[in-house]
Enzyme design. Sequence first.
Site, PDB file in Angstrom:
ATOM      1  CB  SER A  47      -0.921   0.023   1.216  1.00 33.67           C
ATOM      2  OG  SER A  47      -1.670   1.229   1.209  1.00 33.67           O
ATOM      3  CE  LYS A  81      -3.322  -2.484  -0.065  1.00 33.12           C
ATOM      4  NZ  LYS A  81      -3.738  -2.442  -1.391  1.00 33.12           N
ATOM      5  CG  HIS A 104      -4.722  -1.049   3.863  1.00 33.90           C
ATOM      6  ND1 HIS A 104      -5.062  -0.502   2.635  1.00 33.90           N
ATOM      7  CD2 HIS A 104      -3.888  -0.169   4.445  1.00 33.90           C
ATOM      8  CE1 HIS A 104      -4.448   0.659   2.487  1.00 33.90           C
ATOM      9  NE2 HIS A 104      -3.720   0.888   3.573  1.00 33.90           N
ATOM     10  CG  ASN A 105      -7.326  -1.879  -0.372  1.00 36.02           C
ATOM     11  OD1 ASN A 105      -6.281  -1.700   0.251  1.00 36.02           O
ATOM     12  ND2 ASN A 105      -7.378  -1.841  -1.678  1.00 36.02           N
ATOM     13  CD  GLU A 149      -7.646   2.706  -0.049  1.00 37.61           C
ATOM     14  OE1 GLU A 149      -6.534   2.236   0.245  1.00 37.61           O
ATOM     15  OE2 GLU A 149      -8.117   2.661  -1.200  1.00 37.61           O
TER      16      GLU A 149
HETATM   17  C1  6PG Z   1      -3.266   1.187  -1.640  1.00 36.18           C
HETATM   18  C2  6PG Z   1      -4.571   1.324  -2.395  1.00 36.18           C
HETATM   19  C3  6PG Z   1      -4.475   0.650  -3.736  1.00 36.18           C
HETATM   20  C4  6PG Z   1      -5.539   1.054  -4.738  1.00 36.18           C
HETATM   21  C5  6PG Z   1      -6.926   0.659  -4.361  1.00 36.18           C
HETATM   22  C6  6PG Z   1      -8.021   1.471  -5.005  1.00 36.18           C
HETATM   23  O1  6PG Z   1      -3.336   0.655  -0.546  1.00 36.18           O
HETATM   24  O2  6PG Z   1      -2.237   1.630  -2.144  1.00 36.18           O
HETATM   25  O3  6PG Z   1      -5.592   0.721  -1.661  1.00 36.18           O
HETATM   26  O4  6PG Z   1      -4.431  -0.713  -3.517  1.00 36.18           O
HETATM   27  O5  6PG Z   1      -5.425   2.397  -5.015  1.00 36.18           O
HETATM   28  O6  6PG Z   1      -7.084  -0.677  -4.743  1.00 36.18           O
HETATM   29  O7  6PG Z   1      -9.194   0.747  -4.823  1.00 36.18           O
HETATM   30  P1  6PG Z   1     -10.511   0.994  -5.611  1.00 36.18           P
HETATM   31  O8  6PG Z   1     -10.176   1.064  -7.063  1.00 36.18           O
HETATM   32  O9  6PG Z   1     -11.361  -0.191  -5.292  1.00 36.18           O
HETATM   33  O10 6PG Z   1     -11.066   2.274  -5.053  1.00 36.18           O
END
Ligand code: 6PG
Length: 465
Positions: free
Chosen positions: A124, A178, A181-182, A185
């Site tokens: 990430s 991860k 994490h997302n 996010e």
């Molecule tokens: C990270 C982000 C990366 C990515 C996402 C965007 O941790 O660096 O999470 O993995 O930018 O996958 O996710 P979406 O396209 O689902 O919004």
Amino acid sequence: MMADGEIGVIGLGVMGRNLLLNIAEKGFPAAGYDRNPEKVRALAPPLRGAREPKELCDGLRAPRAILLLVPAGDPVDEAIGELLPHLDEGDVIVDGGNSFYRDTDRRAAELLDQGIAYLGMGISGGEEGARLGPSLMPGGSLEAFRRLQPLLEKIAAQAGGEPCVAYLGPGSAGHYVKLVHNGIEYGIMELIAESYDLMKRGLGLDDDALHEVYRAWSEGELSGYLMEITARVFLQPDDLGPGRLIDAIRDSARQKGTGRWTSQDAMDLLVPVPGIDAAVTMRNLMAARDERAAASAALHGPDPRHAGDRDRFLRALADALHAGIVLTFAQGMALLRTASAHNDYGLDLERVAAIWRGGCIIRAALLEPIRAAFARRAELPNLLLDAELGRAVTERQASLRETVRAGVDLGIPLPGFMAALAYFDGYRSARLPGNLIQALRDLFGAHTYERADREGVFHAPWTGR
Ligand code: 6PG
């Protein structure tokens, strides 16, 4: 090419290229390969490009290490398929993409049969993180991790004097972390987006004022990467027209799927993550632009302009965001706890919080008290039961309620804040109305019910028609 390369990278998109630069800069000889020859040609020394997977593998010191940075799904299987003929027993493949964790388990098992070690490693930090130091979430073969540990520790972000990388557990542990994490996010981004909606439609703040609010927040207890970049967004001029870019961007956001997978998996594991669910749902509602445009002409609500004291509103909103973010982490960490038991990951949640303190998208000052909470009690069932974090939310609940009330009164949708509050109120309720759900199920379908005062399963001869 001499076989002295420390690692090969497959996939020279933004992440792959930047990570390759990061690796080379830390003194590890590295080479890259991409199906697109243009991307290989674009590599400049000390980076080396390989024209074929074979050339890439031939240039690596044995046992070889290859890092895949290709889109999740079929491209990962295709890249592995192209590599396999050129690998030997003992080599290691690291998947650094956002692969679905069950795919990682399948690939690890298939490769184990062929003597190839596999690491599923969440990365990430986006473009900048890859270049300057991401947060790395590896899981899978412990032996392979040990071998790559010196390199991974050098290329990772540093936080609290430690590298933001740690071995998380066997199989798909790294990719699962991860995933969550997302999910977090998504949850935090939805809360920030709702705060923006409240300030823009409710308070009528312009982009400069919005910038100021988020900048101030990002310098206080709300400090974190997402808050910082939110502040930045409002200053960006539109290079295709007058005004700011933010006002020219469509009000729908795409999704690659990791947030949805988090919600879906939490559902399967029976873990409530309503904030993450709300964030995914809102992305879906945002995507239905044309339908919303038509509905807006037909369906009317209250005047969205807030009439009360602006500064008081902003103070409450900051506290509501803080509480909402703690509640989002609480849901994500609770999901990790259950998933760890279910999938035998043996996750150490203190370690997870520690490696999220730097490099990653959800890095925030709050991760230090979260880490400390798990240091105090490794088996903490929920962050809300930590005295410090529980207090952080309890003390701000009036503001969270005030913010949710404002959304209700003004007709501005706040499913993220509402879900956060409902999670808090639900979690702290010793008694929820599940008794009525049981009664209804038994009445309409003879599904039986359990009693609060004795063990056993009962069915009632429901009367009272
Ligand atoms: C990270 C982000 C990366 C990515 C996402 C965007 O941790 O660096 O999470 O993995 O930018 O996958 O996710 P979406 O396209 O689902 O919004």
